[in-house]
Design a protein around this motif. Structure first.
Motif, PDB file in Angstrom:
ATOM      1  N   MET A   1     -13.152 -20.312 -62.380  1.00  0.00           N
ATOM      2  CA  MET A   1     -12.941 -21.358 -61.403  1.00  0.00           C
ATOM      3  C   MET A   1     -14.274 -21.627 -60.704  1.00  0.00           C
ATOM      4  O   MET A   1     -15.008 -20.710 -60.388  1.00  0.00           O
ATOM      5  N   SER A   2     -14.559 -22.886 -60.470  1.00  0.00           N
ATOM      6  CA  SER A   2     -15.856 -23.213 -59.885  1.00  0.00           C
ATOM      7  C   SER A   2     -15.883 -22.886 -58.398  1.00  0.00           C
ATOM      8  O   SER A   2     -14.849 -22.816 -57.730  1.00  0.00           O
ATOM      9  N   GLY A   3     -17.082 -22.691 -57.895  1.00  0.00           N
ATOM     10  CA  GLY A   3     -17.256 -22.364 -56.488  1.00  0.00           C
ATOM     11  C   GLY A   3     -16.790 -23.461 -55.560  1.00  0.00           C
ATOM     12  O   GLY A   3     -16.285 -23.196 -54.472  1.00  0.00           O
ATOM     13  N   VAL A   4     -16.938 -24.716 -55.992  1.00  0.00           N
ATOM     14  CA  VAL A   4     -16.520 -25.841 -55.152  1.00  0.00           C
ATOM     15  C   VAL A   4     -15.005 -25.828 -54.967  1.00  0.00           C
ATOM     16  O   VAL A   4     -14.504 -26.059 -53.856  1.00  0.00           O
ATOM     17  N   LEU A   5     -14.263 -25.523 -56.023  1.00  0.00           N
ATOM     18  CA  LEU A   5     -12.805 -25.469 -55.933  1.00  0.00           C
ATOM     19  C   LEU A   5     -12.351 -24.298 -55.067  1.00  0.00           C
ATOM     20  O   LEU A   5     -11.416 -24.436 -54.273  1.00  0.00           O
ATOM     21  N   ILE A   6     -13.011 -23.165 -55.205  1.00  0.00           N
ATOM     22  CA  ILE A   6     -12.686 -22.006 -54.367  1.00  0.00           C
ATOM     23  C   ILE A   6     -12.933 -22.343 -52.903  1.00  0.00           C
ATOM     24  O   ILE A   6     -12.112 -22.019 -52.034  1.00  0.00           O
ATOM     25  N   ASN A   7     -14.049 -22.997 -52.611  1.00  0.00           N
ATOM     26  CA  ASN A   7     -14.356 -23.387 -51.238  1.00  0.00           C
ATOM     27  C   ASN A   7     -13.292 -24.323 -50.680  1.00  0.00           C
ATOM     28  O   ASN A   7     -12.859 -24.185 -49.535  1.00  0.00           O
ATOM     29  N   LEU A   8     -12.848 -25.288 -51.483  1.00  0.00           N
ATOM     30  CA  LEU A   8     -11.841 -26.239 -51.040  1.00  0.00           C
ATOM     31  C   LEU A   8     -10.508 -25.549 -50.762  1.00  0.00           C
ATOM     32  O   LEU A   8      -9.841 -25.854 -49.767  1.00  0.00           O
ATOM     33  N   ILE A   9     -10.118 -24.611 -51.608  1.00  0.00           N
ATOM     34  CA  ILE A   9      -8.877 -23.871 -51.392  1.00  0.00           C
ATOM     35  C   ILE A   9      -8.947 -23.069 -50.095  1.00  0.00           C
ATOM     36  O   ILE A   9      -7.989 -23.045 -49.313  1.00  0.00           O
ATOM     37  N   ILE A  10     -10.074 -22.419 -49.847  1.00  0.00           N
ATOM     38  CA  ILE A  10     -10.251 -21.661 -48.607  1.00  0.00           C
ATOM     39  C   ILE A  10     -10.145 -22.584 -47.406  1.00  0.00           C
ATOM     40  O   ILE A  10      -9.482 -22.261 -46.412  1.00  0.00           O
ATOM     41  N   GLN A  11     -10.763 -23.743 -47.472  1.00  0.00           N
ATOM     42  CA  GLN A  11     -10.735 -24.688 -46.358  1.00  0.00           C
ATOM     43  C   GLN A  11      -9.334 -25.235 -46.105  1.00  0.00           C
ATOM     44  O   GLN A  11      -8.916 -25.384 -44.957  1.00  0.00           O
ATOM     45  N   ILE A  12      -8.594 -25.531 -47.165  1.00  0.00           N
ATOM     46  CA  ILE A  12      -7.237 -26.068 -47.005  1.00  0.00           C
ATOM     47  C   ILE A  12      -6.317 -25.023 -46.383  1.00  0.00           C
ATOM     48  O   ILE A  12      -5.558 -25.321 -45.457  1.00  0.00           O
ATOM     49  N   PRO A  65     -18.941 -17.080 -54.237  1.00  0.00           N
ATOM     50  CA  PRO A  65     -19.398 -17.339 -52.874  1.00  0.00           C
ATOM     51  C   PRO A  65     -19.650 -16.026 -52.116  1.00  0.00           C
ATOM     52  O   PRO A  65     -18.930 -15.053 -52.324  1.00  0.00           O
ATOM     53  N   ASP A  66     -20.648 -16.021 -51.270  1.00  0.00           N
ATOM     54  CA  ASP A  66     -20.927 -14.826 -50.490  1.00  0.00           C
ATOM     55  C   ASP A  66     -20.062 -14.817 -49.225  1.00  0.00           C
ATOM     56  O   ASP A  66     -19.434 -15.798 -48.865  1.00  0.00           O
ATOM     57  N   ILE A  67     -20.047 -13.689 -48.532  1.00  0.00           N
ATOM     58  CA  ILE A  67     -19.163 -13.493 -47.385  1.00  0.00           C
ATOM     59  C   ILE A  67     -19.537 -14.418 -46.228  1.00  0.00           C
ATOM     60  O   ILE A  67     -18.663 -14.883 -45.494  1.00  0.00           O
ATOM     61  N   GLY A  68     -20.801 -14.717 -46.073  1.00  0.00           N
ATOM     62  CA  GLY A  68     -21.227 -15.614 -44.994  1.00  0.00           C
ATOM     63  C   GLY A  68     -20.678 -17.019 -45.153  1.00  0.00           C
ATOM     64  O   GLY A  68     -20.195 -17.625 -44.203  1.00  0.00           O
ATOM     65  N   SER A  69     -20.724 -17.530 -46.374  1.00  0.00           N
ATOM     66  CA  SER A  69     -20.202 -18.876 -46.588  1.00  0.00           C
ATOM     67  C   SER A  69     -18.678 -18.893 -46.501  1.00  0.00           C
ATOM     68  O   SER A  69     -18.097 -19.873 -46.043  1.00  0.00           O
ATOM     69  N   ILE A  70     -18.018 -17.816 -46.913  1.00  0.00           N
ATOM     70  CA  ILE A  70     -16.559 -17.752 -46.796  1.00  0.00           C
ATOM     71  C   ILE A  70     -16.139 -17.764 -45.336  1.00  0.00           C
ATOM     72  O   ILE A  70     -15.230 -18.498 -44.933  1.00  0.00           O
ATOM     73  N   ILE A  71     -16.801 -16.973 -44.506  1.00  0.00           N
ATOM     74  CA  ILE A  71     -16.478 -16.947 -43.079  1.00  0.00           C
ATOM     75  C   ILE A  71     -16.749 -18.308 -42.447  1.00  0.00           C
ATOM     76  O   ILE A  71     -15.962 -18.801 -41.635  1.00  0.00           O
ATOM     77  N   GLY A  72     -17.841 -18.945 -42.821  1.00  0.00           N
ATOM     78  CA  GLY A  72     -18.151 -20.272 -42.305  1.00  0.00           C
ATOM     79  C   GLY A  72     -17.117 -21.306 -42.710  1.00  0.00           C
ATOM     80  O   GLY A  72     -16.738 -22.172 -41.918  1.00  0.00           O
ATOM     81  N   GLN A  73     -16.618 -21.207 -43.930  1.00  0.00           N
ATOM     82  CA  GLN A  73     -15.610 -22.159 -44.389  1.00  0.00           C
ATOM     83  C   GLN A  73     -14.257 -21.912 -43.739  1.00  0.00           C
ATOM     84  O   GLN A  73     -13.529 -22.856 -43.451  1.00  0.00           O
ATOM     85  N   VAL A  74     -13.924 -20.652 -43.507  1.00  0.00           N
ATOM     86  CA  VAL A  74     -12.675 -20.346 -42.805  1.00  0.00           C
ATOM     87  C   VAL A  74     -12.740 -20.888 -41.378  1.00  0.00           C
ATOM     88  O   VAL A  74     -11.796 -21.517 -40.902  1.00  0.00           O
ATOM     89  N   ALA A  75     -13.858 -20.673 -40.714  1.00  0.00           N
ATOM     90  CA  ALA A  75     -13.999 -21.177 -39.347  1.00  0.00           C
ATOM     91  C   ALA A  75     -14.015 -22.697 -39.311  1.00  0.00           C
ATOM     92  O   ALA A  75     -13.314 -23.320 -38.502  1.00  0.00           O
ATOM     93  N   GLY A  76     -14.788 -23.312 -40.184  1.00  0.00           N
ATOM     94  CA  GLY A  76     -14.863 -24.777 -40.209  1.00  0.00           C
ATOM     95  C   GLY A  76     -13.547 -25.426 -40.582  1.00  0.00           C
ATOM     96  O   GLY A  76     -13.113 -26.395 -39.954  1.00  0.00           O
TER      97      GLY A  76
END
Length: 90
Positions: A1-12, A65-76
């Protein structure tokens, strides 16, 4: 799965949680559980993508994705979901 899709799922997901938390904190903007979840998820996805464009540190498009970007995406995503739920609820 691509990083962009993982980021979008985390954000949703974080947006849906943020929308429900915001509605729980302020009962006058409550849209019901389903309404809060939908508004929060839309806000989290859209707001998270917008923040990813504005803050390149949050836009990690790699496969892992690294932990910093995951935390940033969860917060955002959570904040954007809460804000959209508050706007729609008002």
């Amino acid at each position: 799965m691509s990083g962009v899709l993982i980021n979008l799922i985390i954000q949703i997901i974080s947006g849906a949680v943020g929308g429900n938390v915001a509605a729980g904190a302020a009962k006058n903007i409550d849209l019901g559980t389903l309404g809060n979840t939908i508004a929060g998820a839309i806000g989290g996805g859209a707001g998270g993508q917008l923040l990813g464009m504005l803050i390149p540190l949050l836009a990690n498009s790699g496969a892992t994705p690294d932990i910093g970007s995951i935390i940033g995406q969860v917060a955002g995503g959570g904040v954007a979901g809460a804000v959209l739920t508050a706007i729609v609820g008002a």
